[in-house]
Design a protein around this motif. Structure first.
Motif, PDB file in Angstrom:
ATOM      1  N   ASP A 365      68.911  61.758  11.461  1.00  0.00           N
ATOM      2  CA  ASP A 365      67.631  61.167  11.046  1.00  0.00           C
ATOM      3  C   ASP A 365      67.448  59.783  11.636  1.00  0.00           C
ATOM      4  OD1 ASP A 365      65.269  60.780   9.823  1.00  0.00           O
ATOM      5  OD2 ASP A 365      66.055  60.610   7.786  1.00  0.00           O
ATOM      6  N   THR A 366      68.544  58.975  11.645  1.00  0.00           N
ATOM      7  CA  THR A 366      68.439  57.629  12.223  1.00  0.00           C
ATOM      8  C   THR A 366      68.165  57.690  13.725  1.00  0.00           C
ATOM      9  OG1 THR A 366      70.856  57.636  12.389  1.00  0.00           O
ATOM     10  CG2 THR A 366      69.872  56.565  10.485  1.00  0.00           C
ATOM     11  N   GLN A 370      65.041  56.146  15.678  1.00  0.00           N
ATOM     12  CA  GLN A 370      65.159  55.235  16.820  1.00  0.00           C
ATOM     13  C   GLN A 370      64.334  55.725  18.003  1.00  0.00           C
ATOM     14  OE1 GLN A 370      69.319  54.881  17.592  1.00  0.00           O
ATOM     15  NE2 GLN A 370      69.704  53.516  15.834  1.00  0.00           N
ATOM     16  N   ASP A 371      64.336  57.060  18.232  1.00  0.00           N
ATOM     17  CA  ASP A 371      63.503  57.598  19.320  1.00  0.00           C
ATOM     18  C   ASP A 371      62.024  57.333  19.072  1.00  0.00           C
ATOM     19  OD1 ASP A 371      65.795  58.549  20.544  1.00  0.00           O
ATOM     20  OD2 ASP A 371      65.683  60.500  19.566  1.00  0.00           O
ATOM     21  N   THR A 372      61.601  57.534  17.788  1.00  0.00           N
ATOM     22  CA  THR A 372      60.185  57.247  17.476  1.00  0.00           C
ATOM     23  C   THR A 372      59.869  55.770  17.660  1.00  0.00           C
ATOM     24  OG1 THR A 372      60.836  57.047  15.149  1.00  0.00           O
ATOM     25  CG2 THR A 372      59.942  59.155  15.874  1.00  0.00           C
ATOM     26  N   LEU A 373      60.874  54.891  17.351  1.00  0.00           N
ATOM     27  CA  LEU A 373      60.653  53.461  17.550  1.00  0.00           C
ATOM     28  C   LEU A 373      60.465  53.135  19.024  1.00  0.00           C
ATOM     29  CD1 LEU A 373      60.573  50.601  16.370  1.00  0.00           C
ATOM     30  CD2 LEU A 373      63.061  50.523  16.591  1.00  0.00           C
ATOM     31  N   GLN A 495      64.865  52.773   7.178  1.00  0.00           N
ATOM     32  CA  GLN A 495      66.220  52.478   7.633  1.00  0.00           C
ATOM     33  C   GLN A 495      67.060  51.845   6.526  1.00  0.00           C
ATOM     34  OE1 GLN A 495      65.827  50.102  11.144  1.00  0.00           O
ATOM     35  NE2 GLN A 495      65.563  51.854  12.510  1.00  0.00           N
ATOM     36  N   GLN A 496      66.435  50.909   5.784  1.00  0.00           N
ATOM     37  CA  GLN A 496      67.166  50.299   4.674  1.00  0.00           C
ATOM     38  C   GLN A 496      67.548  51.337   3.627  1.00  0.00           C
ATOM     39  OE1 GLN A 496      64.708  47.152   3.209  1.00  0.00           O
ATOM     40  NE2 GLN A 496      65.037  45.825   4.979  1.00  0.00           N
ATOM     41  N   GLU A 500      71.324  52.280   2.431  1.00  0.00           N
ATOM     42  CA  GLU A 500      71.734  52.222   1.028  1.00  0.00           C
ATOM     43  C   GLU A 500      72.264  53.568   0.542  1.00  0.00           C
ATOM     44  OE1 GLU A 500      68.368  50.871  -1.048  1.00  0.00           O
ATOM     45  OE2 GLU A 500      68.480  48.805  -0.315  1.00  0.00           O
ATOM     46  N   GLN A 501      71.598  54.654   0.952  1.00  0.00           N
ATOM     47  CA  GLN A 501      72.062  55.984   0.534  1.00  0.00           C
ATOM     48  C   GLN A 501      73.435  56.307   1.131  1.00  0.00           C
ATOM     49  OE1 GLN A 501      68.971  58.689   1.601  1.00  0.00           O
ATOM     50  NE2 GLN A 501      67.611  58.078  -0.071  1.00  0.00           N
TER      51      GLN A 501
END
Length: 578
Positions: A365-366, A370-373, A495-496, A500-501
């Motif tokens: 997911d991260t 990042q790709d979408t960013l 992202q935060q 946290e999860q």
């Protein structure tokens, strides 16, 4: 500021003649201006509250912010709160605002904390006076304005910091005004505070509302009744529209509840099937245990018979047999303990694999985010380049338009000169017939100049249209930039949440699996038959019966195991959102 003269002196002026007035001025004692101003403000407050209550009861509907008697009530109340207010000096300059004493009510009455926080969070209000006006609007809608003002007036030792001695709110008139404000609880108001420009409003009292001619009021009764009837009609239509909307919402909720009910029924059937399967397994295990007990009993009986027959012959070797039996029993206990440890180890390995799968999904997911960013950054660069191109085109079109306007002005001046020359030539032609050829040439030049002027006007209109289109495109690009900023903020928040999860899952996986010996819900101890399962939402450890539900969570791509408590909470949230 003197709003009205004293009431007794005012009626005395109306009844007496001018000479008698001049005589009475020597006998009437001169009052303190602060006392006169307090009495005038008190009388104006009485009039405004009386007119507001009477008009609202005759109107028979919820008041809005555009209602004139309600506006005048807020203006008069603002003047009453400003009376005797001290000028506070700050490092910026002098400040004289009623927001400071109203902000003190939050400490005296904790119930008003919601109003104060909502007023501070409003983006359109910048001044203290605007915040005070918004606070008064919200307190009136809550029907708590009298209670809040009573709490403020009871603490006069604190008000001495904000008001001069002799101010209205420090004297008995303030308590009288608080008593009159209790009557406003019969009014229902629905005021829109966000769209109002409360900072720049001018608080001027409209005395014409309270000084009307009785004959004129009698003639306008029919009009007021007609307006009240129309207002009631509009109010009823609005109620019907709201009721139809609520009916449609309730129907949609009923559909969603039926769907969830069908899902729950399916899950219940699946759970019953699982329970039946477990019961069959339990019966099979009981049969096996009974068979093992029977065989062991038979073996024990055979061994007892052999031991009784051979008791005399094996007395000497009895001690050796006892030692061997103890050794075998110890080995049996060790093997039993080792098997339990192996099963627990398998459970821990399964939980570890589930944690690894969850971590991989979070990493995936991260990476996707990042790709979408990166894609959004590329889109931002493209938007910036388009913005620069459009801005350059707009500047060029403005320059061309300015040049064409200058040409138009020059041609108009030339046309005026040509017309003057034509007039002179016409006068000369009347005297001389030989000038006809020269006149024809001038007319041809004039026609050519007119055509050029028309062409320039057409080009000017085209350039103006192009510039308008470029400006609209520029505004659209600015809107896209704002949306891109919002998407970036959402990405940071996501992202935060993911971080946290991940931390929570790691900590829970380390502590709970080792410490948990009982189910959190049913408090039954874990064993070989009752395995440990952790909820993917809250992370606590449960048994299979207390965590047999599955739901789709935002951090997992497919439905995962959740406990009964989280299952009911998530279903309630989904129904409320729908």
């Amino acid at each position: 500021m003197h709003l009205l003269p004293d009431s007794e002196y005012f009626f005395l002026q109306q009844e007496l003649s001018l000479p008698l007035k001049s005589i009475l001025r020597f006998f009437i004692p001169v009052k303190d201006p602060m006392v006169v101003e307090r009495s005038n403000l008190l009388s104006m407050m009485k009039l405004s509250i009386k007119v507001l209550i009477q008009s609202s009861l005759s109107l028979g509907r919820t008041l809005d912010s555009e209602y004139p008697p309600l506006q005048q009530f807020f203006v008069v109340l603002e003047h009453c709160l400003k009376h005797g207010l001290k000028v506070r000096k700050t490092f910026i300059g002098q400040n004289k605002s009623i927001w400071a004493p109203l902000e003190l009510i939050e400490k005296l009455c904790p119930e008003s904390a919601d109003i104060s926080t909502s007023v501070r969070d409003m983006p359109g209000i910048k001044t203290g006076l605007g915040r005070a006006r918004a606070w008064l609007h919200l307190a009136l809608m809550q029907k708590k304005i009298a209670d809040y003002m009573k709490e403020l007036i009871n603490r006069r030792e604190l008000l001495g910091e904000f008001y001069e001695p002799g101010a209205l709110i420090m004297e008995e008139e303030g308590a009288v005004i608080v008593g009159m404000l209790v009557g406003l609880n019969v009014i229902d108001a629905n005021l829109c505070v966000k769209g109002e420009d409360l900072d720049s409003q001018v608080g001027v009292i409209d005395f014409s509302m309270y000084l009307k001619d009785p004959q004129a009021t009698e003639t306008t009764q029919d009009d007021s009744k007609m307006t009240a009837i129309l207002d009631q009609k509009h109010y009823i239509e609005e109620l019907n529209r709201h009721l139809s909307c609520t009916v449609t919402d309730l129907q949609a909720k009923m559909d969603s509840l039926e769907k969830t009910n069908s899902k729950l029924i399916e899950e219940l059937t699946a759970a019953t099937d699982r329970i039946n399967a477990l019961r069959e397994e339990q019966e099979q295990l009981k049969q096996e245990n009974a068979h093992i007990l029977q065989t062991s009993q038979r073996k024990e009986e055979v061994t007892l018979q052999d031991s009784q027959l051979e008791l005399e012959t094996y007395r000497q070797t009895r001690q050796g047999l006892d030692e061997m039996y103890s050794v075998v029993w110890k080995q049996y206990k060790e093997e039993k303990r080792i098997r339990q440890l192996q099963k627990e180890l398998e459970l821990q390995i399964g939980l570890k694999q589930e944690m690894e799968v969850a971590m991989k999904l979070l990493e995936k997911d991260t990476h996707e985010k990042q790709d979408t960013l990166v894609a959004l950054r590329q889109q931002l660069d493209q938007v910036k380049n388009l913005n620069l191109q459009m801005f350059n085109k707009a500047q060029e079109s403005d320059r061309v338009a300015q040049k064409k306007e200058e040409d138009m002005e020059r041609l108009e001046k030339k046309m005026i000169q040509m017309e003057a020359a034509m007039k002179e030539l016409e006068q000369r032609c009347q005297n001389c017939c030989c000038c006809s050829l020269f006149r024809a040439g001038l007319e041809s030049e004039l026609s050519t100049e007119k055509e050029q002027r028309q062409n320039l006007q057409r080009e000017l209109h085209r350039e103006q249209d192009n510039s308008a289109e470029l400006r609209t495109q520029l505004q659209q690009l600015q809107g896209l930039q704002m949306e891109l900023l919002d998407l970036r903020q959402e990405k940071k928040q996501l992202q935060q949440l993911c971080e946290e999860q991940e931390q929570a899952l790691q900590e829970m996986g380390l502590h709970l699996n080792d410490e948990a010996t009982r189910c959190k819900q049913c408090q039954k101890e874990f064993s070989i038959s009752r395995r440990k399962h952790h909820c993917r939402n809250c992370g606590d450890i449960y048994c299979n019966s207390c965590s047999s539900n599955e739901l789709a969570l935002p951090s997992y791509p497919r439905p995962v195991r959740v406990c009964d408590i989280c299952h009911s909470l998530l279903l309630q949230r989904s129904s409320i959102r729908s």
